[in-house]
Design an enzyme around this catalytic site. Structure first.
Site, PDB file in Angstrom:
ATOM      1  N   CYS A 156      25.720 111.984   5.922  1.00 24.08           N
ATOM      2  CA  CYS A 156      26.627 111.178   6.755  1.00 24.08           C
ATOM      3  C   CYS A 156      28.088 111.558   6.533  1.00 24.08           C
ATOM      4  CB  CYS A 156      26.388 109.681   6.569  1.00 24.08           C
ATOM      5  SG  CYS A 156      26.511 109.088   4.891  1.00 24.08           S
ATOM      6  N   CYS A 195      21.634 110.118  10.097  1.00 27.21           N
ATOM      7  CA  CYS A 195      20.979 109.626   8.875  1.00 27.21           C
ATOM      8  C   CYS A 195      19.461 109.695   9.036  1.00 27.21           C
ATOM      9  CB  CYS A 195      21.415 108.194   8.574  1.00 27.21           C
ATOM     10  SG  CYS A 195      20.512 107.529   7.165  1.00 27.21           S
ATOM     11  N   ASP A 227      33.443 102.897 -10.487  1.00 31.77           N
ATOM     12  CA  ASP A 227      32.015 102.892 -10.163  1.00 31.77           C
ATOM     13  C   ASP A 227      31.178 101.827 -10.863  1.00 31.77           C
ATOM     14  OD1 ASP A 227      29.835 104.023  -8.691  1.00 31.77           O
ATOM     15  OD2 ASP A 227      29.129 104.872 -10.567  1.00 31.77           O
TER      16      ASP A 227
HETATM   17  C1  B12 Z   1      25.600 100.453  -5.058  1.00 31.59           C
HETATM   18  C2  B12 Z   1      26.312 101.729  -4.662  1.00 31.59           C
HETATM   19  C3  B12 Z   1      25.613 102.675  -3.916  1.00 31.59           C
HETATM   20  C4  B12 Z   1      24.235 102.391  -3.314  1.00 31.59           C
HETATM   21  C5  B12 Z   1      24.418 101.489  -2.075  1.00 31.59           C
HETATM   22  C6  B12 Z   1      25.458 102.016  -1.087  1.00 31.59           C
HETATM   23  C7  B12 Z   1      26.211 100.984  -0.296  1.00 31.59           C
HETATM   24  N1  B12 Z   1      26.642 101.363   0.877  1.00 31.59           N
HETATM   25  O1  B12 Z   1      26.430  99.862  -0.753  1.00 31.59           O
HETATM   26  C8  B12 Z   1      23.719 103.826  -3.038  1.00 31.59           C
HETATM   27  C9  B12 Z   1      22.921 104.315  -4.246  1.00 31.59           C
HETATM   28  C10 B12 Z   1      22.834 103.971  -1.816  1.00 31.59           C
HETATM   29  C11 B12 Z   1      25.030 104.593  -2.951  1.00 31.59           C
HETATM   30  C12 B12 Z   1      25.176 105.782  -2.266  1.00 31.59           C
HETATM   31  C13 B12 Z   1      26.360 106.499  -2.187  1.00 31.59           C
HETATM   32  N2  B12 Z   1      27.491 106.248  -2.876  1.00 31.59           N
HETATM   33 CO1  B12 Z   1      27.763 104.690  -3.904  1.00 31.59          CO
HETATM   34  N3  B12 Z   1      28.266 103.063  -4.854  1.00 31.59           N
HETATM   35  C14 B12 Z   1      27.648 101.942  -5.062  1.00 31.59           C
HETATM   36  C15 B12 Z   1      28.568 100.973  -5.828  1.00 31.59           C
HETATM   37  C16 B12 Z   1      28.148 100.980  -7.301  1.00 31.59           C
HETATM   38  C17 B12 Z   1      28.578  99.546  -5.284  1.00 31.59           C
HETATM   39  C18 B12 Z   1      28.747  99.470  -3.750  1.00 31.59           C
HETATM   40  C19 B12 Z   1      28.623  98.076  -3.245  1.00 31.59           C
HETATM   41  O2  B12 Z   1      29.245  97.165  -3.761  1.00 31.59           O
HETATM   42  N4  B12 Z   1      27.778  97.889  -2.224  1.00 31.59           N
HETATM   43  C20 B12 Z   1      27.618  96.619  -1.571  1.00 31.59           C
HETATM   44  C21 B12 Z   1      28.151  96.718  -0.152  1.00 31.59           C
HETATM   45  C22 B12 Z   1      27.972  95.359   0.511  1.00 31.59           C
HETATM   46  O3  B12 Z   1      29.532  96.999  -0.283  1.00 31.59           O
HETATM   47  P1  B12 Z   1      30.265  98.349   0.201  1.00 31.59           P
HETATM   48  O4  B12 Z   1      29.295  99.367   0.674  1.00 31.59           O
HETATM   49  O5  B12 Z   1      31.208  98.763  -0.867  1.00 31.59           O
HETATM   50  O6  B12 Z   1      31.027  97.819   1.465  1.00 31.59           O
HETATM   51  C23 B12 Z   1      32.057  96.843   1.387  1.00 31.59           C
HETATM   52  C24 B12 Z   1      33.283  97.209   2.201  1.00 31.59           C
HETATM   53  O7  B12 Z   1      33.048  98.380   2.914  1.00 31.59           O
HETATM   54  C25 B12 Z   1      33.460  96.031   3.134  1.00 31.59           C
HETATM   55  N5  B12 Z   1      34.050  96.292   4.432  1.00 31.59           N
HETATM   56  C26 B12 Z   1      35.344  96.447   4.531  1.00 31.59           C
HETATM   57  N6  B12 Z   1      35.666  96.560   5.811  1.00 31.59           N
HETATM   58  C27 B12 Z   1      34.565  96.442   6.560  1.00 31.59           C
HETATM   59  C28 B12 Z   1      34.415  96.460   7.945  1.00 31.59           C
HETATM   60  C29 B12 Z   1      33.152  96.260   8.458  1.00 31.59           C
HETATM   61  C30 B12 Z   1      32.971  96.248   9.944  1.00 31.59           C
HETATM   62  C31 B12 Z   1      32.050  96.081   7.593  1.00 31.59           C
HETATM   63  C32 B12 Z   1      30.701  95.841   8.157  1.00 31.59           C
HETATM   64  C33 B12 Z   1      32.227  96.107   6.204  1.00 31.59           C
HETATM   65  C34 B12 Z   1      33.511  96.277   5.697  1.00 31.59           C
HETATM   66  O8  B12 Z   1      32.190  95.419   3.243  1.00 31.59           O
HETATM   67  C35 B12 Z   1      31.466  95.636   2.081  1.00 31.59           C
HETATM   68  C36 B12 Z   1      31.383  94.399   1.241  1.00 31.59           C
HETATM   69  O9  B12 Z   1      32.586  94.021   0.738  1.00 31.59           O
HETATM   70  C37 B12 Z   1      29.972 101.639  -5.599  1.00 31.59           C
HETATM   71  C38 B12 Z   1      30.971 101.457  -6.749  1.00 31.59           C
HETATM   72  C39 B12 Z   1      31.610 100.080  -6.721  1.00 31.59           C
HETATM   73  N7  B12 Z   1      31.629  99.416  -7.847  1.00 31.59           N
HETATM   74  O10 B12 Z   1      32.070  99.651  -5.667  1.00 31.59           O
HETATM   75  C40 B12 Z   1      29.621 103.125  -5.362  1.00 31.59           C
HETATM   76  C41 B12 Z   1      30.450 103.876  -4.316  1.00 31.59           C
HETATM   77  C42 B12 Z   1      30.589 102.990  -3.106  1.00 31.59           C
HETATM   78  N8  B12 Z   1      29.603 105.016  -3.972  1.00 31.59           N
HETATM   79  C43 B12 Z   1      30.248 106.104  -3.710  1.00 31.59           C
HETATM   80  C44 B12 Z   1      29.653 107.316  -3.270  1.00 31.59           C
HETATM   81  C45 B12 Z   1      30.502 108.575  -3.365  1.00 31.59           C
HETATM   82  C46 B12 Z   1      28.337 107.330  -2.786  1.00 31.59           C
HETATM   83  C47 B12 Z   1      27.619 108.481  -2.055  1.00 31.59           C
HETATM   84  C48 B12 Z   1      28.503 109.291  -1.126  1.00 31.59           C
HETATM   85  C49 B12 Z   1      26.967 109.390  -3.130  1.00 31.59           C
HETATM   86  C50 B12 Z   1      26.062 110.486  -2.584  1.00 31.59           C
HETATM   87  N9  B12 Z   1      26.593 111.570  -2.048  1.00 31.59           N
HETATM   88  O11 B12 Z   1      24.862 110.378  -2.660  1.00 31.59           O
HETATM   89  C51 B12 Z   1      26.514 107.701  -1.285  1.00 31.59           C
HETATM   90  C52 B12 Z   1      27.013 107.252   0.090  1.00 31.59           C
HETATM   91  C53 B12 Z   1      26.003 106.439   0.840  1.00 31.59           C
HETATM   92  C54 B12 Z   1      26.681 105.552   1.871  1.00 31.59           C
HETATM   93  N10 B12 Z   1      26.811 106.018   3.092  1.00 31.59           N
HETATM   94  O12 B12 Z   1      27.130 104.444   1.513  1.00 31.59           O
HETATM   95  C55 B12 Z   1      31.757 105.900  -3.851  1.00 31.59           C
HETATM   96  C56 B12 Z   1      32.395 105.770  -2.451  1.00 31.59           C
HETATM   97  C57 B12 Z   1      33.565 106.687  -2.200  1.00 31.59           C
HETATM   98  C58 B12 Z   1      34.113 106.512  -0.809  1.00 31.59           C
HETATM   99  N11 B12 Z   1      34.912 107.484  -0.375  1.00 31.59           N
HETATM  100  O13 B12 Z   1      33.868 105.555  -0.117  1.00 31.59           O
HETATM  101  C59 B12 Z   1      31.803 104.578  -4.738  1.00 31.59           C
HETATM  102  C60 B12 Z   1      33.013 103.693  -4.480  1.00 31.59           C
HETATM  103  C61 B12 Z   1      31.786 105.025  -6.211  1.00 31.59           C
HETATM  104  C62 B12 Z   1      33.147 105.534  -6.685  1.00 31.59           C
HETATM  105  N12 B12 Z   1      33.758 104.872  -7.645  1.00 31.59           N
HETATM  106  O14 B12 Z   1      33.689 106.490  -6.182  1.00 31.59           O
HETATM  107  N13 B12 Z   1      26.043 103.920  -3.588  1.00 31.59           N
HETATM  108  S1  SF4 Z   2      34.135 109.223  12.353  1.00 37.15           S
HETATM  109 FE1  SF4 Z   2      32.750 109.651  10.613  1.00 37.15          FE
HETATM  110  S2  SF4 Z   2      32.248 107.640   9.723  1.00 37.15           S
HETATM  111 FE2  SF4 Z   2      33.151 107.293  11.755  1.00 37.15          FE
HETATM  112  S3  SF4 Z   2      31.369 107.169  13.096  1.00 37.15           S
HETATM  113 FE3  SF4 Z   2      32.039 109.300  13.142  1.00 37.15          FE
HETATM  114  S4  SF4 Z   2      30.805 110.305  11.557  1.00 37.15           S
HETATM  115 FE4  SF4 Z   2      30.654 108.098  11.215  1.00 37.15          FE
HETATM  116  S1  SF4 Z   3      23.795 109.196   2.243  1.00 35.29           S
HETATM  117 FE1  SF4 Z   3      24.238 108.650   4.362  1.00 35.29          FE
HETATM  118  S2  SF4 Z   3      22.958 110.030   5.618  1.00 35.29           S
HETATM  119 FE2  SF4 Z   3      22.171 110.116   3.524  1.00 35.29          FE
HETATM  120  S3  SF4 Z   3      20.497 108.625   3.549  1.00 35.29           S
HETATM  121 FE3  SF4 Z   3      22.337 107.567   2.766  1.00 35.29          FE
HETATM  122  S4  SF4 Z   3      23.286 106.630   4.567  1.00 35.29           S
HETATM  123 FE4  SF4 Z   3      21.791 108.137   5.307  1.00 35.29          FE
END
Ligand code: B12
Ligand code: SF4
Ligand code: SF4
Length: 321
Positions: free
Chosen positions: A242, A196, A132
């Site tokens: 979500c 969402c 994380d």
């Molecule tokens: C910042 C952060 C947040 C922020 C921003 C979320 C976000 N989506 O980026 C906030 C505070 C909103 C948040 C919320 C949550 N988070 Co958070 N968060 C982080 C953190 C610290 C960094 C994420 C990051 O780098 N974001 C930047 C974006 C650009 O990157 P990304 O979302 O990881 O997506 C990458 C890949 O998915 C990739 N990708 C790969 N294939 C594909 C394909 C396509 C088509 C696309 C478009 C992208 C893609 O693209 C992105 C860039 O590389 C990580 C820990 C870490 N160090 O990674 C935890 C982490 C992602 N969070 C986690 C969790 C559990 C949550 C929540 C569920 C918590 C909750 N219940 O409230 C929510 C989920 C919200 C959501 N739907 O994303 C877990 C995810 C577990 C999992 N099963 O995926 C992590 C990994 C922490 C952990 N160590 O477990 N989080």
């Molecule tokens: S399978 Fe889960 S993550 Fe994929 S679109 Fe449906 S609700 Fe979203």
């Molecule tokens: S955790 Fe998922 S459903 Fe909740 S506000 Fe963030 S993106 Fe939307």
């Protein structure tokens, strides 16, 4: 069996013994496909006020800048899905990941044991443990390591047991057998996008962090913007919407990790208990909980926000009278 294969088997077996549900390996290399995605996410300010996301851009994309001579990224998933839910459905909601003890501590302890096991059984291996709070794109590594696919809600989803998992890694200078990414099984589903309440999922796989309830209730230190009024659906710490609507989470199984046993306060507090909670009580009850990240003032702000801005009851349908 050559040594690369046997070391890989040994590590996966020990990780399972330590309680990790899935372990996958990737070659430690530059994340070429993710680089433009991360860059765009940041330049569109989707990190909001999470300024830590702006730092270490290069390290976030290249594990070799975090560990000298890194050869492999070992990605691990730890299940946090709780057996029990908050008993009153109308009470301010807490995300499932925060029901028990702080996962950072729980996971780090396991990662250190795994690193020690590697050193004892394989030899002089240099490596670091992450979960994380480090500049590592954990979802991207979990996906590359074949642990799940990136769902439209951007979470890593495992086809056997869903998405209620924490992600962790060991980055090591040891050569291991890499796994392959898996197929995306979202298909035509769009339930998470439709559900969402803040429209934070701007397109499949991309969440605008600055619009997410999880960001507002945990990461944001200031005032919650008025435009969000009435949209939190009673979430006071994080948000699981979500994931709740995701059909793959029908396969979630309760965690067996004893440290994630829910705090009695999380399960049993009434709305009144939350409202009357004092700072002294907060510090004692949530001492080892992820909830302390919001601090007392943050939790109180969230409670007030959902209480003051909850949607008014629907107008009666006059034609029906
Ligand atoms: C910042 C952060 C947040 C922020 C921003 C979320 C976000 N989506 O980026 C906030 C505070 C909103 C948040 C919320 C949550 N988070 Co958070 N968060 C982080 C953190 C610290 C960094 C994420 C990051 O780098 N974001 C930047 C974006 C650009 O990157 P990304 O979302 O990881 O997506 C990458 C890949 O998915 C990739 N990708 C790969 N294939 C594909 C394909 C396509 C088509 C696309 C478009 C992208 C893609 O693209 C992105 C860039 O590389 C990580 C820990 C870490 N160090 O990674 C935890 C982490 C992602 N969070 C986690 C969790 C559990 C949550 C929540 C569920 C918590 C909750 N219940 O409230 C929510 C989920 C919200 C959501 N739907 O994303 C877990 C995810 C577990 C999992 N099963 O995926 C992590 C990994 C922490 C952990 N160590 O477990 N989080
Ligand atoms: S399978 Fe889960 S993550 Fe994929 S679109 Fe449906 S609700 Fe979203
Ligand atoms: S955790 Fe998922 S459903 Fe909740 S506000 Fe963030 S993106 Fe939307």
């Amino acid at each position: 069996m050559n040594s690369v294969t046997s070391h890989t088997h040994l590590i996966k077996k020990e990780a399972a013994r330590l309680g990790f549900s899935f372990t996958g390996i990737s070659k430690a290399e530059f994340l070429e496909e993710e680089a433009p995605r991360l860059e765009k996410w940041l330049s569109n300010n989707m990190h909001g006020k999470m300024s830590y996301m702006e730092r270490y851009f290069d390290k976030r994309l290249d594990p070799r800048l975090l560990v000298d001579g890194a050869k492999s990224v070992i990605s691990l998933l730890l299940n946090y899905y709780p057996e029990m839910e908050q008993s009153d459905p109308d009470v301010p909601k807490i995300s499932r990941y925060a029901y028990g003890k702080d996962y950072h501590t729980v996971i780090k302890d396991k990662l250190f044991l795994l690193m020690q096991f590697i050193r004892d059984n394989i030899g002089e291996v240099n490596g670091r443990a992450f979960t994380d709070s480090a500049p590592v794109l954990e979802r991207a590594w979990a996906m590359k390591s074949g642990l799940g696919w990136v769902g439209k809600n951007s979470n890593i989803i495992n086809p056997k047991t869903g998405s209620y998992y924490f992600i962790a890694e060991l980055i090591v200078d040891l050569e291991l057998e890499a796994d392959s990414p898996m197929k995306d099984y979202c298909g035509t589903c769009s339930r998470c996008i439709d559900a969402c309440p803040t429209e934070a999922i701007i397109k499949p796989g991309v969440v605008d962090g600055s619009k997410c309830i999880s960001y507002f209730t945990i990461e944001l230190k200031d005032h919650i913007p008025d435009v969000m009024a009435g949209k939190f659906e009673n979430w006071s710490f994080g948000c699981d919407i979500c994931q709740e609507v995701c059909p793959w989470n029908r396969f979630s199984k309760p965690t067996t990790e004893i440290e994630f046993t829910p705090l009695p306060a999380v399960l049993n507090f009434s709305t009144n208990d939350w409202e009357e909670l004092t700072e002294e009580q907060f510090k004692i009850i949530f001492k080892n909980s992820p909830i302390k990240r919001s601090k007392f003032a943050g939790i109180k702000r969230n409670l007030q926000f959902i209480q003051q801005t909850s949607k008014p009851p629907a107008e009666p349908d006059r034609n029906a009278i």
